[in-house]
Structures are given as structure tokens and as C-alpha cells.
Design an enzyme around this catalytic site. Structure first.
Site, short mmCIF file in Angstrom:
data_model
loop_
_atom_site.label_atom_id
_atom_site.label_comp_id
_atom_site.label_asym_id
_atom_site.label_seq_id
_atom_site.Cartn_x
_atom_site.Cartn_y
_atom_site.Cartn_z
N CYS A 95 -7.35 -27.61 7.83
CA CYS A 95 -6.10 -26.92 8.18
C CYS A 95 -5.35 -27.70 9.25
O CYS A 95 -5.92 -28.57 9.94
CB CYS A 95 -6.40 -25.50 8.66
SG CYS A 95 -6.87 -25.39 10.39
N ASP A 141 -7.85 -7.27 0.89
CA ASP A 141 -6.88 -7.43 1.97
C ASP A 141 -7.60 -7.06 3.27
O ASP A 141 -8.47 -6.18 3.27
CB ASP A 141 -5.66 -6.52 1.78
CG ASP A 141 -5.89 -5.15 2.40
OD1 ASP A 141 -6.45 -4.29 1.68
OD2 ASP A 141 -5.56 -4.95 3.60
N HIS A 183 -5.37 -21.24 11.14
CA HIS A 183 -6.73 -21.68 10.78
C HIS A 183 -7.47 -20.59 10.02
O HIS A 183 -8.09 -20.82 8.98
CB HIS A 183 -7.53 -22.06 12.04
CG HIS A 183 -9.01 -22.11 11.75
ND1 HIS A 183 -9.60 -23.18 11.09
CD2 HIS A 183 -9.98 -21.20 11.96
CE1 HIS A 183 -10.88 -22.92 10.92
NE2 HIS A 183 -11.15 -21.72 11.43
N CYS A 202 -13.03 -28.20 8.23
CA CYS A 202 -11.79 -27.52 7.86
C CYS A 202 -10.62 -28.51 7.84
O CYS A 202 -10.47 -29.32 8.75
CB CYS A 202 -11.49 -26.40 8.87
SG CYS A 202 -9.99 -25.47 8.49
N CYS A 240 -7.14 -27.65 12.71
CA CYS A 240 -8.35 -28.47 12.83
C CYS A 240 -8.06 -29.95 12.69
O CYS A 240 -8.79 -30.80 13.20
CB CYS A 240 -9.39 -28.03 11.80
SG CYS A 240 -10.04 -26.38 12.16
N ASP A 257 0.86 -1.17 0.00
CA ASP A 257 0.00 0.00 0.00
C ASP A 257 0.91 1.23 0.00
O ASP A 257 2.13 1.13 0.11
CB ASP A 257 -0.97 -0.03 1.18
CG ASP A 257 -0.30 0.30 2.49
OD1 ASP A 257 -0.99 0.32 3.51
OD2 ASP A 257 0.91 0.54 2.49
#
Ligand code: 6H9
Length: 372
Positions: free
Chosen positions: A306, A266, A335, A304, A309, A92
Site C-alpha cells: 500500500c 462490512d 493501509h 504490504c 507501507c 443499510d
């Protein structure tokens, strides 16, 4: 390829499925960019970030210009080398952070003068300096320096602020060094006012950019107003370039904005709130510090895949946060970023399959189920 490439692969209503091409690789859109403020996505290694499916990170010019300075990052090989991330990076311009973090700011036609929130030292940011800093960082997507119009603002205030930003957009474009695989995005301003937003879109399109961000939103106006501004702004924007909605958002914001034609996002939500113990799941959110999770051996989200999880129960995560163990923020951040990428991947597939509304509607309904 000069600048940044963009291919529009499919549409479903106003929702778009695309691909951005840069010198450091491609980005499937709609895409979510994790925020890597001080050359790190907090609590995550870059390998961990890549494993969530993220293809592009955001870096903050304001933080990096203060510490370690753009010169130091350039001397150490540029931001990709410095932070060990070899995929695309968007930076940015610093404008938003100057207004929200620094002290004693003075705005002028030339630029903004401010004192560092770190040590009180004085700094000066102009469109030319911001573009130069982002070039030194070797950013694939550079953002124009603009003024994020505060909310609320009168139409006259929004018009005056937007017109300053359009003059700075011209100066940013004039200062930008064109390189294949590197691009410059303009930022649409104009507050909540249709005529101001339209004037801003026209001004930026006339200058010509590799992509167009929609700024000045997610500043307290609320989701309904944000969607209304998208509804009258997005249709005015060229279709053959990426649209990036800055600072957004929660899962329901992302679904509603993809539905309205946004390609890139974002937001600090998944990382910042993960560090405080807030997990985003398909049925809403979980605050893992709540006592009701202490004895619960279920994962955060049964659907999930991930690392968190797959291997850890809520009771353990609750313990980590109560014990102030650093593994807690790490696992919840991991996660949340994985979940955000799953959400984007699901929307990309739905647009390609032509059933976006059905899939989005189902996800939105599940988000309100609660009692997770
Ligand atoms: C979290 N909300 C949020 N709104 C933003 C707006 C801008 C903007 O208009 N920059 N020119 C940048 C970052 C933002 N983050």
C-alpha cells in the site's frame, strides 16, 4: 438481468468464490465493503478507496436521512454522483443505527420513532419509508428494515423480535421498486437459537430476495458463538444467492466466516481503528502510538504494497499521531483498507485454487504471532 445477478464460480468446502452483478458493475466475492457512513469513507477520497481494490461501499440510511436528507441526495443526482463513487453501493436500512445512536426510541408494529442524535428532532422509520429512502439514494443493494435483536436475549425475546422482522421483510419487499441491476436483501435474525434462525431463513426464502444477510451477530456474543450460529444457519440458506454477514469483522472473523460460506462483509474496524492509530498487519495489530515505534524506520508490514507501507516508516507514523496530524489517520486508514482487500483477494484466489484451508490456516497462524 432483473435485480442483482449472482454467479457461484467455485467452492472449496463451504467456502465460496462468486461474482455479484449490479447496474454499477460487478463485485468479486468474498468481498469486503468499506463503510461510507455520511457519504464518505472517512479520511479517504473515493479514488483512494478504489485504489485499495474495494468494489462496493456501504452507505448508512440513518445518517443520510438526517443529514443532508435523502431528498437532497436525490436532488444532487443520487449517492453515486453525490459522493463521486461510480461502483456499486449497498445501503443499510437504518434500523441498527437507530437502536445504537438515536435517543428516545419507541418501537411499534408500524415502525420506529426516534430523536435525531444530531439535533433531537423527531423521526419515524417504517419499512416503507426505509425502502423509499434507499431508492432515493439510488442504492444498488437495499436492505430490509428489521430489528437487530439485542444480545443477550431469551429465546422468547429472539422469537418475538425475529417474527416482527419477518413481517417487516414482507412489507419491505412490497415497497421495493424492482429495477434491473438493483436488488433487495433480506436479513436473517433469530439470536443464537437454531429453531429461530431456521424459521427466519425459511420465512425469507419463501418471500424471495436477491441476497440474504445474516444479522444480529457481532453484537457482543463473541467469535465462538458467532461461528456456531453460522454453522447451523448457513447450511439452511440457498446457495445461488449472496450471503452477507453484517458488521463483521476483524481479520480472524473474516477468515472464519468465509470458511463457513459467507460472501460479503462490512465493518468499521479498518477505518475507525485506523483513525485511532491501530494498524492491521499480517502478524496481528500494531498500535502506532506506542513509544516502541518512535525510532522504528520499518514499514507497518513488510509484505504490504500500500502507499503507506511503500513510503512511510513507523517512526514517522508514530510522530503524526503524537502530533495529531490529519495525515496520520489518512495513512493508517489507507493501509488498513488495502490490507483488508489483500486478505479478501487472497481468500478468493485460494478458493479458486482449491487450497483455501491451507492458505486460511497459514494466515490464522500468522495473526497470532504477535510482537509485530
Ligand atoms: C458491528 N456489529 C454489527 N452487528 C450488526 C447487525 C446488524 C443487523 O442485524 N441489522 N439488521 C446490522 C449491523 C451490525 N453491525
Amino acid at each position: 438481468m432483473t435485480g442483482i445477478g449472482f454467479d457461484l464460480l467455485a467452492t472449496d468446502g463451504r467456502a465460496r468464490r462468486g461474482r455479484v452483478t449490479t447496474a454499477h458493475g460487478t463485485i468479486e466475492t468474498p468481498a469486503f465493503m468499506p463503510v461510507g457512513t455520511a457519504a464518505t469513507v472517512k479520511a479517504m477520497t473515493t479514488d483512494a478507496v478504489a485504489s485499495t481494490g474495494a468494489e462496493i461501499l456501504l452507505g448508512n440510511t440513518y445518517h443520510l436521512m438526517l443529514r443532508p436528507t435523502a431528498e437532497r441526495v436525490a436532488q444532487l443526482g443520487g449517492l453515486h454522483r453525490f459522493m463521486n463513487w461510480d461502483k456499486p453501493i449497498l445501503t443499510d436500512s437504518g434500523g441498527f443505527q437507530v437502536m445504537s445512536l438515536s435517543d428516545l426510541r419507541t418501537m411499534s408494529e408500524e415502525g420506529v420513532t426516534f430523536k435525531s442524535h444530531l439535533d433531537g428532532s423527531r423521526h419515524h422509520l417504517t419499512p416503507e419509508r426505509s425502502i423509499q429512502i434507499q431508492h432515493m439514494l439510488d442504492s444498488n443493494v437495499t436492505m430490509c428494515l428489521d430489528e437487530c435483536t439485542p444480545f443477550p436475549a431469551t429465546e422468547a425475546q429472539a422469537e418475538s423480535s425475529m417474527r416482527l422482522s419477518m413481517r417487516w421483510a414482507r412489507r419491505s419487499k412490497d415497497a421495493f421498486v424492482e429495477r434491473p441491476g438493483y436488488g433487495l436483501f433480506g436479513i436473517v435474525q433469530g439470536g443464537i437459537y437454531p429453531e429461530q434462525r431456521a424459521e427466519s431463513v425459511a420465512a425469507l426464502t419463501d418471500i424471495g430476495f436477491d441476497g440474504y444477510a445474516i444479522g444480529g451477530l457481532a453484537v457482543g456474543e463473541g467469535q465462538e458463538t458467532m461461528f456456531r450460529v453460522l454453522d447451523f444457519t448457513e447450511p439452511l440458506m440457498v446457495k445461488d444467492r449472496p450471503r452477507y454477514l453484517m458488521g463483521v469483522g476483524r481479520p480472524s472473523d473474516l477468515i472464519g466466516a468465509v470458511r463457513r460460506g459467507v460472501d460479503m462483509f462490512d465493518c468499521v474496524m479498518p477505518t475507525r481503528s485506523g483513525r485511532t492509530g491501530q494498524a492491521f498487519v499480517r502478524r496481528g495489530t500494531i498500535n502506532i502510538r506506542n513509544a516502541r515505534h518512535a525510532h522504528d524506520e520499518r514499514p507497518l508490514d513488510a509484505d504490504c504494497g500500500c502507499p503507506t507501507c511503500r513510503s512511510y516508516g513507523r517512526g514517522y507514523l508514530h510522530h503524526l499521531f503524537k502530533a495529531d496530524e490529519m495525515l496520520g489517520p489518512m495513512l493508517l486508514t489507507w493501509h488498513n483498507l488495502h490490507y483488508y482487500q489483500d486478505l479478501m483477494r487472497t481468500m478468493r484466489q485460494a478458493i479458486a485454487d482449491g487450497n483455501f484451508e491451507e492458505v486460511a490456516g497459514t494466515m490464522e497462524a500468522r495473526l497470532t504471532e504477535g510482537d509485530v
